[in-house]
Scaffold this active site. Structure first.
Site, short mmCIF file in Angstrom:
data_model
loop_
_atom_site.label_atom_id
_atom_site.label_comp_id
_atom_site.label_asym_id
_atom_site.label_seq_id
_atom_site.Cartn_x
_atom_site.Cartn_y
_atom_site.Cartn_z
N LYS A 12 16.27 21.04 -12.70
CA LYS A 12 15.50 19.82 -12.89
C LYS A 12 16.30 18.73 -13.60
O LYS A 12 17.09 18.98 -14.49
CB LYS A 12 14.23 20.11 -13.71
CG LYS A 12 13.20 20.97 -13.01
CD LYS A 12 12.57 20.26 -11.83
CE LYS A 12 11.70 19.09 -12.26
NZ LYS A 12 10.57 19.48 -13.12
N SER A 66 14.67 20.74 -17.73
CA SER A 66 13.49 21.59 -17.87
C SER A 66 13.84 22.80 -18.72
O SER A 66 14.95 23.32 -18.65
CB SER A 66 12.99 22.03 -16.50
OG SER A 66 12.06 23.10 -16.61
N GLU A 71 8.82 7.92 -17.40
CA GLU A 71 7.50 8.50 -17.64
C GLU A 71 6.95 8.08 -19.01
O GLU A 71 5.75 7.80 -19.15
CB GLU A 71 7.57 10.01 -17.53
CG GLU A 71 7.83 10.49 -16.10
CD GLU A 71 8.04 11.98 -16.00
OE1 GLU A 71 8.14 12.66 -17.06
OE2 GLU A 71 8.13 12.49 -14.86
N HIS A 116 0.83 -1.21 0.00
CA HIS A 116 0.00 0.00 0.00
C HIS A 116 0.86 1.26 0.00
O HIS A 116 0.43 2.32 0.46
CB HIS A 116 -0.95 0.02 1.20
CG HIS A 116 -1.76 -1.21 1.36
ND1 HIS A 116 -2.88 -1.48 0.61
CD2 HIS A 116 -1.59 -2.30 2.17
CE1 HIS A 116 -3.38 -2.67 0.97
NE2 HIS A 116 -2.59 -3.18 1.90
#
Length: 475
Positions: A291, A285, A298, A163
């Site tokens: 970043k 970025s 992704e 979980h």
């Protein structure tokens, strides 16, 4: 061959006029099925040989036909011959090319005893069988990278989660190898799928076979179908379960990659800081110079949805088709072509990301015992002392409750505090209140103890030998 407008069509004999432009555009598949051209030519070579065996081509005609097919293959490879919308599909485009090379008298004989229906069912199997091995090899490469990651960090502990909450300490290697296990099943599914798909529909004709005395078993052998030709010509031309099953396997691979990707995305955050991605497998970025984004992970997560969509779209196409062939089946190729293309680009990038990431050992080990993750070890220690598990579970829960009130971890409870919670909690309970002890105690098959993980590692390596051998074998 149509005499109305000079084009080559495989079906135009009873039509006075050619197809309307709108129909031609709708019907065209050559823009995506052209990739089947090498397989179509291989099928034509095998078909020419059985035509000769049946007495429908002389030896001299067979030689000229074979030479013509060799030249046709060279023209396809060089780009001298390309399919156009006027050709409708790859089969027509290649027949046009062969007629141009050999003339209609000889070139026109090749079509005897076969249909686009049995051709495409066979060629599609050949294409997917080849790409199953390509994908299988790429999966094995990823498994190798994950195995290497596990071996390089064999003694690193981390918090195991359920979980997404702290559950019990596990070895990082054990966690990584869990993903190798799921990929091993994907690889096994590909091998099992290949065995089922190694049956040739060539010779089924449009649906009822041929009256020309051809030998489907010989064609099957020539084309590398180990299980011979299909036992039912209708099923041979109409079934596409092999496509649906392949689409499922690719979707499942995408899902398994997405699960790894989700963890990498989480682990790469500042809050977790479990891993650091290599610059070569990250992006930045356009506005925030600090970043370092996990784009490969992704994209893997996103592309899994795409492959699931390919599967569901295909299943919807197949769900209500009567026997035998229906034109709906033209829609069976683009989804799995896309899934093949997607995995064949995604897997190498994903493997590179996993092979080059840095594991932050100190951070993982810092959090391994946090969140009262050793509570189960207290309960199981009590069971080994003869305490019923129901009681042991409640006692361990009381320990957690006491720690929460005091703002401490389980190993910070004193002997007196343990004794106050339960008479069964003697000072010896401390033997399990450390991560190495907790890990070592789980030494049964499949457990997270170093000894059990070593056994798992050896088994996976043996499986990878099988997978690499299969993937590198040519049909």
């Amino acid at each position: 061959m149509s005499s109305n407008n000079g084009d080559v069509r495989l079906w135009g004999g009873r039509f006075a006029d050619g197809p309307a432009e709108a129909l031609a555009k709708l019907s065209a598949s050559v823009h995506f099925d052209w990739r089947l051209a090498p397989y179509d030519i291989a099928g034509s070579r095998a078909h020419a040989r059985v035509l000769h065996k049946a007495g429908l081509l002389t030896a001299e005609e067979l030689q000229r036909m074979s030479d013509g097919l060799d030249r046709l293959a060279a023209d396809v490879e060089s780009g001298a011959l390309v399919g156009t919308i006027a050709d409708e599909d790859v089969h027509t485009a290649l027949e046009r090319g062969l007629l141009e090379l050999l003339g209609p008298d000889l070139g026109g004989k090749l079509r005897a005893g076969r249909s686009r229906n049995d051709q495409v069912a066979t060629l599609f199997r050949m294409y997917l069988r080849d790409h199953a091995r390509i994908i299988g090899s790429l999966i094995a490469d990823l498994q190798d990278a994950l195995v290497g990651l596990a071996e390089a960090h064999a003694d690193v502990a981390m918090p195991g989660r359920t979980h997404l909450q702290h559950a019990q300490p596990v070895l990082f290697a054990h966690h990584v190898l869990a993903h190798v296990q799921s990929l091993s099943r994907d690889a096994e599914r590909l091998r099992q799928w290949d065995t089922r798909t190694a049956v040739s529909p060539y010779g089924s004709g449009a649906l009822a076979g041929s009256s020309l005395g051809l030998d489907p078993e010989q064609v099957a052998a020539d084309l590398g179908f180990e299980r011979g030709s299909v036992g039912n010509s209708i099923d041979g031309t109409a079934s596409r379960d092999f496509v649906a099953e392949f689409a499922f396997i690719t979707a499942m691979i995408g899902i398994n990659l997405s699960r790894i990707a989700e963890e990498i995305i989480i682990w790469n955050t500042k809050e977790f800081s479990f891993v650091t991605l290599h610059d070569a497998f990250s992006t930045g970025s356009s506005i925030m110079p600090q970043k370092k984004n996990p784009d490969i992970a992704e994209l893997a997560r996103g592309k899994s949805g795409r492959m699931i969509g390919n599967l569901t779209g295909l299943m919807a196409t197949l769900k209500a088709l009567p026997l035998a062939y229906n034109r709906d089946l033209q829609e069976d190729k683009e989804p799995v072509f896309d899934s093949c293309d997607t995995l064949e680009v995604l897997l190498p990038a994903f493997t590179g990301m996993m092979a080059t990431l840095t594991v932050n050992r100190a951070r993982m080990e810092e959090l391994a015992p946090a969140g009262f993750s050793l509570a189960t070890d207290i309960a199981e220690w009590l069971v080994r002392q003869g305490v019923p598990f129901r009681v042991a579970h409640e006692v361990a829960g009381e320990c957690v409750k006491e720690c929460e009130g005091l703002g401490i971890e389980l190993d910070e409870l004193t002997d007196e505090q343990f004794a106050k919670i339960s008479e069964h909690l003697t000072p010896e309970v401390r033997t399990v209140l450390n991560v190495p002890g907790a890990l070592a105690s789980r030494n049964g098959r499949g457990g997270t103890a170093p000894s059990a993980v070593a056994v798992q590692l050896n088994e996976l390596k043996a499986d990878l030998v099988i997978q690499h051998a299969w993937a590198n074998h040519k049909n």
